[in-house]
Design a protein around this motif. Structure first.
Motif, PDB file in Angstrom:
ATOM      1  N   LEU A  13       8.208  66.566  16.027  1.00  0.00           N
ATOM      2  CA  LEU A  13       9.469  66.105  15.391  1.00  0.00           C
ATOM      3  C   LEU A  13       9.063  65.676  13.848  1.00  0.00           C
ATOM      4  O   LEU A  13       9.877  65.788  12.950  1.00  0.00           O
ATOM      5  CB  LEU A  13      10.029  64.814  16.074  1.00  0.00           C
ATOM      6  N   ALA A  14       7.976  64.881  13.629  1.00  0.00           N
ATOM      7  CA  ALA A  14       7.317  64.516  12.416  1.00  0.00           C
ATOM      8  C   ALA A  14       7.073  65.704  11.437  1.00  0.00           C
ATOM      9  O   ALA A  14       7.289  65.943  10.459  1.00  0.00           O
ATOM     10  CB  ALA A  14       6.241  63.546  12.575  1.00  0.00           C
ATOM     11  N   GLN A  15       6.443  66.902  12.133  1.00  0.00           N
ATOM     12  CA  GLN A  15       6.010  68.032  11.513  1.00  0.00           C
ATOM     13  C   GLN A  15       7.562  68.707  10.940  1.00  0.00           C
ATOM     14  O   GLN A  15       7.243  69.307  10.029  1.00  0.00           O
ATOM     15  CB  GLN A  15       5.388  68.879  12.650  1.00  0.00           C
ATOM     16  N   ALA A  16       8.435  68.584  11.985  1.00  0.00           N
ATOM     17  CA  ALA A  16       9.750  69.505  11.459  1.00  0.00           C
ATOM     18  C   ALA A  16      10.274  68.685  10.367  1.00  0.00           C
ATOM     19  O   ALA A  16      10.983  69.221   9.445  1.00  0.00           O
ATOM     20  CB  ALA A  16      10.678  69.256  12.593  1.00  0.00           C
ATOM     21  N   ALA A  17      10.030  67.317  10.548  1.00  0.00           N
ATOM     22  CA  ALA A  17      10.470  66.552   9.157  1.00  0.00           C
ATOM     23  C   ALA A  17       9.961  67.153   7.685  1.00  0.00           C
ATOM     24  O   ALA A  17      10.439  66.956   6.637  1.00  0.00           O
ATOM     25  CB  ALA A  17      10.322  65.197   9.460  1.00  0.00           C
ATOM     26  N   TYR A  18       8.461  67.288   7.849  1.00  0.00           N
ATOM     27  CA  TYR A  18       7.864  67.648   6.863  1.00  0.00           C
ATOM     28  C   TYR A  18       8.337  69.121   6.378  1.00  0.00           C
ATOM     29  O   TYR A  18       8.587  69.470   5.167  1.00  0.00           O
ATOM     30  CB  TYR A  18       6.437  67.717   7.005  1.00  0.00           C
ATOM     31  N   ARG A  19       8.647  69.898   7.443  1.00  0.00           N
ATOM     32  CA  ARG A  19       8.968  71.421   7.168  1.00  0.00           C
ATOM     33  C   ARG A  19      10.358  71.338   6.649  1.00  0.00           C
ATOM     34  O   ARG A  19      10.512  72.236   5.445  1.00  0.00           O
ATOM     35  CB  ARG A  19       8.953  72.096   8.474  1.00  0.00           C
ATOM     36  N   GLU A  20      11.264  70.751   7.022  1.00  0.00           N
ATOM     37  CA  GLU A  20      12.757  70.739   6.875  1.00  0.00           C
ATOM     38  C   GLU A  20      13.202  69.949   5.355  1.00  0.00           C
ATOM     39  O   GLU A  20      13.862  70.473   4.613  1.00  0.00           O
ATOM     40  CB  GLU A  20      13.503  70.430   7.686  1.00  0.00           C
ATOM     41  N   LEU A  21      12.425  68.733   5.401  1.00  0.00           N
ATOM     42  CA  LEU A  21      12.725  67.756   4.153  1.00  0.00           C
ATOM     43  C   LEU A  21      11.558  67.471   3.157  1.00  0.00           C
ATOM     44  O   LEU A  21      11.919  66.590   2.330  1.00  0.00           O
ATOM     45  CB  LEU A  21      13.295  66.563   4.812  1.00  0.00           C
ATOM     46  N   GLY A  22      10.380  67.921   3.661  1.00  0.00           N
ATOM     47  CA  GLY A  22       9.358  67.436   2.787  1.00  0.00           C
ATOM     48  C   GLY A  22       9.066  66.243   2.733  1.00  0.00           C
ATOM     49  O   GLY A  22       8.072  65.553   2.057  1.00  0.00           O
ATOM     50  N   LEU A  23       9.207  65.623   3.854  1.00  0.00           N
ATOM     51  CA  LEU A  23       8.815  63.938   4.156  1.00  0.00           C
ATOM     52  C   LEU A  23       7.389  63.778   4.609  1.00  0.00           C
ATOM     53  O   LEU A  23       6.830  64.688   5.475  1.00  0.00           O
ATOM     54  CB  LEU A  23       9.598  63.422   5.191  1.00  0.00           C
ATOM     55  N   GLU A  42      16.572  52.882  25.623  1.00  0.00           N
ATOM     56  CA  GLU A  42      15.540  52.626  25.086  1.00  0.00           C
ATOM     57  C   GLU A  42      15.219  53.920  24.039  1.00  0.00           C
ATOM     58  O   GLU A  42      15.857  55.219  24.147  1.00  0.00           O
ATOM     59  CB  GLU A  42      14.509  52.800  26.280  1.00  0.00           C
ATOM     60  N   VAL A  43      14.091  54.178  23.515  1.00  0.00           N
ATOM     61  CA  VAL A  43      13.781  55.113  22.702  1.00  0.00           C
ATOM     62  C   VAL A  43      12.326  55.133  22.732  1.00  0.00           C
ATOM     63  O   VAL A  43      11.682  54.532  23.151  1.00  0.00           O
ATOM     64  CB  VAL A  43      14.087  54.826  21.041  1.00  0.00           C
ATOM     65  N   TYR A  44      11.661  56.484  22.319  1.00  0.00           N
ATOM     66  CA  TYR A  44      10.585  57.031  22.202  1.00  0.00           C
ATOM     67  C   TYR A  44      10.004  57.000  20.800  1.00  0.00           C
ATOM     68  O   TYR A  44      10.992  57.388  20.299  1.00  0.00           O
ATOM     69  CB  TYR A  44      10.177  58.262  22.976  1.00  0.00           C
ATOM     70  N   MET A  45       9.159  56.514  20.333  1.00  0.00           N
ATOM     71  CA  MET A  45       8.875  56.455  18.914  1.00  0.00           C
ATOM     72  C   MET A  45       7.348  56.137  18.529  1.00  0.00           C
ATOM     73  O   MET A  45       6.483  55.596  19.372  1.00  0.00           O
ATOM     74  CB  MET A  45       9.672  55.426  18.212  1.00  0.00           C
ATOM     75  N   ALA A  46       7.013  56.629  17.361  1.00  0.00           N
ATOM     76  CA  ALA A  46       5.521  56.563  16.731  1.00  0.00           C
ATOM     77  C   ALA A  46       5.586  57.106  15.541  1.00  0.00           C
ATOM     78  O   ALA A  46       6.548  57.744  14.871  1.00  0.00           O
ATOM     79  CB  ALA A  46       4.659  57.499  17.461  1.00  0.00           C
ATOM     80  N   SER A  47       4.633  56.576  14.736  1.00  0.00           N
ATOM     81  CA  SER A  47       4.846  57.014  13.077  1.00  0.00           C
ATOM     82  C   SER A  47       3.754  57.872  12.781  1.00  0.00           C
ATOM     83  O   SER A  47       2.431  57.863  13.315  1.00  0.00           O
ATOM     84  CB  SER A  47       4.878  55.482  12.392  1.00  0.00           C
ATOM     85  N   TYR A  48       3.844  58.729  11.694  1.00  0.00           N
ATOM     86  CA  TYR A  48       3.069  59.787  11.465  1.00  0.00           C
ATOM     87  C   TYR A  48       2.809  59.874   9.656  1.00  0.00           C
ATOM     88  O   TYR A  48       3.967  59.427   8.961  1.00  0.00           O
ATOM     89  CB  TYR A  48       3.734  61.162  11.791  1.00  0.00           C
ATOM     90  N   GLN A  49       1.846  60.266   9.389  1.00  0.00           N
ATOM     91  CA  GLN A  49       1.646  60.465   7.980  1.00  0.00           C
ATOM     92  C   GLN A  49       0.761  62.124   7.903  1.00  0.00           C
ATOM     93  O   GLN A  49       0.062  62.329   8.698  1.00  0.00           O
ATOM     94  CB  GLN A  49       0.622  59.632   7.356  1.00  0.00           C
ATOM     95  N   LEU A  50       1.130  62.616   6.740  1.00  0.00           N
ATOM     96  CA  LEU A  50       0.525  64.009   6.527  1.00  0.00           C
ATOM     97  C   LEU A  50      -0.773  63.952   6.118  1.00  0.00           C
ATOM     98  O   LEU A  50      -1.146  63.013   5.246  1.00  0.00           O
ATOM     99  CB  LEU A  50       1.327  64.573   5.444  1.00  0.00           C
ATOM    100  N   ASP A  51      -1.593  64.638   6.734  1.00  0.00           N
ATOM    101  CA  ASP A  51      -3.032  64.769   6.180  1.00  0.00           C
ATOM    102  C   ASP A  51      -3.225  65.719   5.265  1.00  0.00           C
ATOM    103  O   ASP A  51      -2.388  66.525   4.875  1.00  0.00           O
ATOM    104  CB  ASP A  51      -4.010  65.015   7.522  1.00  0.00           C
ATOM    105  N   ASP A  52      -4.402  66.118   4.798  1.00  0.00           N
ATOM    106  CA  ASP A  52      -4.752  67.024   3.861  1.00  0.00           C
ATOM    107  C   ASP A  52      -4.478  68.551   4.199  1.00  0.00           C
ATOM    108  O   ASP A  52      -4.972  69.455   3.625  1.00  0.00           O
ATOM    109  CB  ASP A  52      -6.231  66.751   2.997  1.00  0.00           C
ATOM    110  N   GLN A  53      -4.192  68.875   5.268  1.00  0.00           N
ATOM    111  CA  GLN A  53      -4.175  70.123   5.938  1.00  0.00           C
ATOM    112  C   GLN A  53      -2.736  70.340   6.206  1.00  0.00           C
ATOM    113  O   GLN A  53      -2.261  71.298   6.836  1.00  0.00           O
ATOM    114  CB  GLN A  53      -5.011  70.452   7.326  1.00  0.00           C
ATOM    115  N   ASN A  54      -1.828  69.542   5.878  1.00  0.00           N
ATOM    116  CA  ASN A  54      -0.387  69.273   5.911  1.00  0.00           C
ATOM    117  C   ASN A  54      -0.033  69.308   7.394  1.00  0.00           C
ATOM    118  O   ASN A  54       0.830  69.913   7.811  1.00  0.00           O
ATOM    119  CB  ASN A  54       0.139  70.767   5.421  1.00  0.00           C
ATOM    120  N   ILE A  55      -0.582  68.674   7.977  1.00  0.00           N
ATOM    121  CA  ILE A  55      -0.319  68.279   9.664  1.00  0.00           C
ATOM    122  C   ILE A  55       0.104  66.741   9.477  1.00  0.00           C
ATOM    123  O   ILE A  55      -0.648  65.873   9.278  1.00  0.00           O
ATOM    124  CB  ILE A  55      -1.576  68.629  10.471  1.00  0.00           C
ATOM    125  N   MET A  56       1.163  66.440  10.297  1.00  0.00           N
ATOM    126  CA  MET A  56       1.638  65.100  10.486  1.00  0.00           C
ATOM    127  C   MET A  56       0.563  64.307  11.613  1.00  0.00           C
ATOM    128  O   MET A  56       0.421  65.221  12.870  1.00  0.00           O
ATOM    129  CB  MET A  56       2.901  64.991  10.982  1.00  0.00           C
TER     130      MET A  56
END
Length: 221
Positions: A99-109, A122-136
């Motif tokens: 899902l995080a990867q999709a946010a980068y693909r669609e919105l550049g986040l 309840e929700v499932y959740m986690a936080s992500y940052q883009l690495d130098d290979q463009n992978i969240m």
């Protein structure tokens, strides 16, 4: 290298076949809860269109959860069966990471907190940052939290089906859904490093130990 990627954890079904550089095949059936009817035909269509045999694959990647209980189970079962029968390794990919990867693909986040509705308030959740290979990449642990806990666990822009549940004044973003292409993007980077597992490790991740009982309580099969 050639990978088959499967995504059924979001109550829809998509299949992708990729090589080292590009997507060779992608199809998505957006109908909710039709995965059992569509996943095998979509796989067969992809193999035919790309003139690929299962034995030609380097690995099978799949969305391992958390997500829709039945969808996660279908994804893992099909992956394990195909991988076992064809002596192929598997690459499990987190649904939240996809899902995080999709946010980068669609919105550049480049920094997001991925949130999925887990039902039962309840929700499932986690936080992500883009690495130098463009992978969240995850910067914290996947959690199943109630809405109040989720609001405090947020680190970045929140995206996904559970976003509005933990933040009523959420800034409006287009609906983002992870597809098999996002699974494939993450899996490609792992496959280049031969970071895969044996077929018996194609296991679902629910984050809810008594998922069977709770789903029954919700009146679901």
């Amino acid at each position: 290298m050639k990978l088959l990627a499967l995504e059924t954890a979001n109550e829809q079904c998509s299949v992708s076949i990729v090589d080292e550089d590009q997507t060779l095949y992608f199809q998505c059936d957006p109908r909710a809860k039709a995965q059992t009817q569509t996943i095998l035909p979509l796989i067969e269509q992809g193999l035919q269109e790309t003139q690929t045999e299962l034995t030609d694959l380097t690995a099978i990647a799949f969305s391992r959860g958390p997500g829709s209980f039945s969808g996660v189970r279908i994804n893992a079962a099909v992956t394990q069966a195909l991988a076992w029968a064809n002596d192929l390794p598997v690459i499990p990919v987190s649904t939240l990471q996809a899902l995080a990867q999709a946010a980068y693909r669609e919105l550049g986040l480049r920094e997001v907190t991925a949130v999925l509705d887990a039902r039962m308030q309840e929700v499932y959740m986690a936080s992500y940052q883009l690495d130098d290979q463009n992978i969240m990449q995850a910067i914290d642990e996947e959690q199943m939290l109630d809405y109040v806990q989720g609001a405090t666990y947020q680190k970045f822009t929140i995206i996904g089906s559970g976003s509005a549940l933990i933040k009523a004044d959420l800034e409006s973003y287009p609906q983002i859904t992870a597809h098999a292409d996002d699974i494939a993007t993450i899996a490609r980077a792992l496959a280049k490093k031969q970071q895969w597992l044996s077929a018996e490790m194609a296991l679902p991740v629910y984050l809810r130990d008594n998922a069977w009982k709770k789903i029954a309580d919700q009146g679901k099969p």
